[in-house]
Enzyme design. Structure first.
Site, mmCIF file in Angstrom:
data_model
loop_
_atom_site.group_PDB
_atom_site.id
_atom_site.type_symbol
_atom_site.label_atom_id
_atom_site.label_comp_id
_atom_site.label_asym_id
_atom_site.label_seq_id
_atom_site.Cartn_x
_atom_site.Cartn_y
_atom_site.Cartn_z
ATOM 1 N N SER A 128 0.826 -1.192 0.000
ATOM 2 C CA SER A 128 0.000 0.000 0.000
ATOM 3 C C SER A 128 0.875 1.263 0.000
ATOM 4 C CB SER A 128 -0.967 -0.035 1.184
ATOM 5 O OG SER A 128 -1.990 0.912 1.040
ATOM 6 N N ASP B 36 -10.296 -3.921 -4.816
ATOM 7 C CA ASP B 36 -9.470 -2.936 -4.122
ATOM 8 C C ASP B 36 -9.501 -1.652 -4.920
ATOM 9 O OD1 ASP B 36 -7.477 -1.475 -2.823
ATOM 10 O OD2 ASP B 36 -5.854 -2.846 -3.353
ATOM 11 N N HIS C 67 -8.241 -5.036 -0.267
ATOM 12 C CA HIS C 67 -7.029 -4.329 0.113
ATOM 13 C C HIS C 67 -6.598 -4.748 1.523
ATOM 14 C CE1 HIS C 67 -4.111 -1.060 -0.250
ATOM 15 N NE2 HIS C 67 -4.301 -0.852 1.043
#
Length: 322
Positions: free
Chosen positions: A159, A254, A284
C-alpha cells in the site's frame, strides 16, 4: 466481481466490530483504532532465527528499525529486503506488519529490515521517503555487519509502503539511492490523483474506502501540487525503464487495483522484468490478514519465488556464481 469467502468473512468481522471511519475523527483516534484492530487480523507470528531492534541515524532524528534474520539465512552474504509498512503514510508501525516481515525472512532465508518511518500529518511528504532512503543507505553501508550481500538488497512494501518502495527503486535507478536488486510491491499506491475507475467500483463496502484513501493522501501531501510529483505518484514518472525487476501483487476488489495494474503495465512496456499476480476476490490489505485469509502467506511465498527468479536471471548474480 465475487468476493473470496475469507475476505467476505473479514468484512463481516469488521462490520460487527463497529467503529467510525478514520476520516470522521482525529488522527490519534485513527491510530488507536488501527492499533487495536490489527492484532485480531494477523496470524501467529512465526519464530525467526534472530530479531534485533536498534536506532539508526535519520535525516531529522533517529529511526527505530527492526531486523529479522530468517531461519536458514546465511550468516554472511544473505539476501535482504528493506520493508516499508502500509497504513496510508498516517498509521502503522513496527508491529502492524511484523507477520509479513517474518514470513519474508523465513521463506526467503533472508534479512528483513523494517523502519518505523515518520508518519503524516506531523511529518508530511517527503519525510517518510527520506527515512526509507536513510534505512536503505544504512543497509548498504553496514552490509558486512548485518551479514548481508549489498548486491542482493531489494525494496518491498504494501500500500503506502509499496508506494515508498517503488519510489526508492526509481531513485536507485537514477543514482540517488543505493542500488536495489528487486522491488516487491503489494497493492501499491502509484497515483495520488485517485481517478482510476477502481475507486468507483470498490469505493465503499470493500474495506479501504475511497473517502478514507483521500483522507490519507491529504494528510501526506503538503499541497495539491505534490500529487503530480512522481515521488508521490510514481505512475507519473517520465520513464520507468532501467528500474529493478518488480513483483506486483494486486487484490481484485481494491480501490488501488487499477493504478497497480497500470504501473505493472508501464513497467512491462518499458522493458522492466515484471511478475504480476492478481487475487481477484481479495480486498485491500489481505496480506496482513493471515489469521483469516490463508492466501496471505501464499502471496508472500509467491513474492519470494519471484525475488529468487529475478536473482537467477540477474547478470550480476550469475557472474558472481561463475
Amino acid at each position: 466481481m465475487t468476493l473470496d469467502r475469507d475476505a467476505l468473512r473479514v468484512l463481516e468481522i469488521s462490520r460487527a466490530a463497529g467503529g467510525e471511519p478514520f476520516e470522521t475523527g482525529s488522527v490519534a483516534a485513527a491510530r488507536a483504532a488501527y492499533n487495536a484492530s490489527f492484532p485480531t487480523l494477523q496470524g501467529e507470528h512465526e519464530p525467526v532465527a534472530t530479531t534485533l531492534e536498534q536506532q539508526i541515524e535519520g535525516p531529522n532524528s533517529p529511526i527505530a528499525v527492526r531486523i529479522h534474520r530468517g531461519i536458514g539465512a546465511l550468516p554472511n552474504g544473505a539476501p535482504a529486503l528493506l520493508y516499508l509498512h502500509g497504513g496510508g503514510w498516517v498509521i502503522g508501525n513496527l508491529d502492524s506488519h511484523d507477520e509479513i516481515c517474518r514470513w519474508l525472512a523465513n521463506l526467503g532465508n533472508a534479512v528483513i529490515v523494517c523502519p518505523d518511518y515518520r508518519l503524516a500529518p506531523e511529518h508530511k511528504f517527503p519525510a517518510g521517503l527520506e527515512d526509507g532512503l536513510a534505512t536503505l543507505r544504512f543497509m548498504e553501508e553496514n552490509a558486512a555487519g548485518l551479514g548481508i550481500d549489498k548486491a542482493r538488497i531489494g525494496v518491498a512494501g504494501d500500500s503506502a509502503g509499496g508506494n515508498l518502495a517503488a519510489v526508492l527503486a526509481l531513485l536507485a535507478r537514477d543514482g540517488l539511492a543505493p542500488p536495489v536488486a528487486a522491488q516487491i510491491l503489494i497493492y501499491p499506491n502509484t497515483d495520488a490523483r485517485q481517478m482510476a475507475d477502481s475507486y468507483r467500483r470498490f469505493g465503499d463496502g470493500f474495506g479501504l474506502t475511497a473517502s478514507t484513501m483521500a483522507w490519507f493522501r491529504d494528510h501526506y501531501v503538503r499541497t495539491p501540487d505534490d500529487m503530480l510529483d512522481w515521488r508521490v505518484s510514481p505512475l507519473l514518472a517520465p520513464h520507468l525503464a532501467g528500474v529493478a525487476p518488480a513483483f506486483v501483487a494486486l487484490a481484485g476488489c481494491d480501490i488501488l487495483a487499477d493504478e497497480g495494474t497500470a504501473y505493472a503495465a508501464r513497467l512491462q512496456t518499458e522493458g522492466v522484468p515484471v511478475i504480476l499476480r492478481h487475487w481477484p476476490g481479495q480486498i485491500h490489505g489481505f496480506v496482513s490478514m493471515g489469521r483469516h485469509i490463508p492466501g496471505a502467506r501464499q502471496a508472500v511465498a509467491e513474492a519470494v519465488a519471484a525475488w529468487r527468479q529475478f536473482e537467477r536471471n540477474s547478470p550480476t548474480t550469475n557472474a558472481q556464481a561463475d
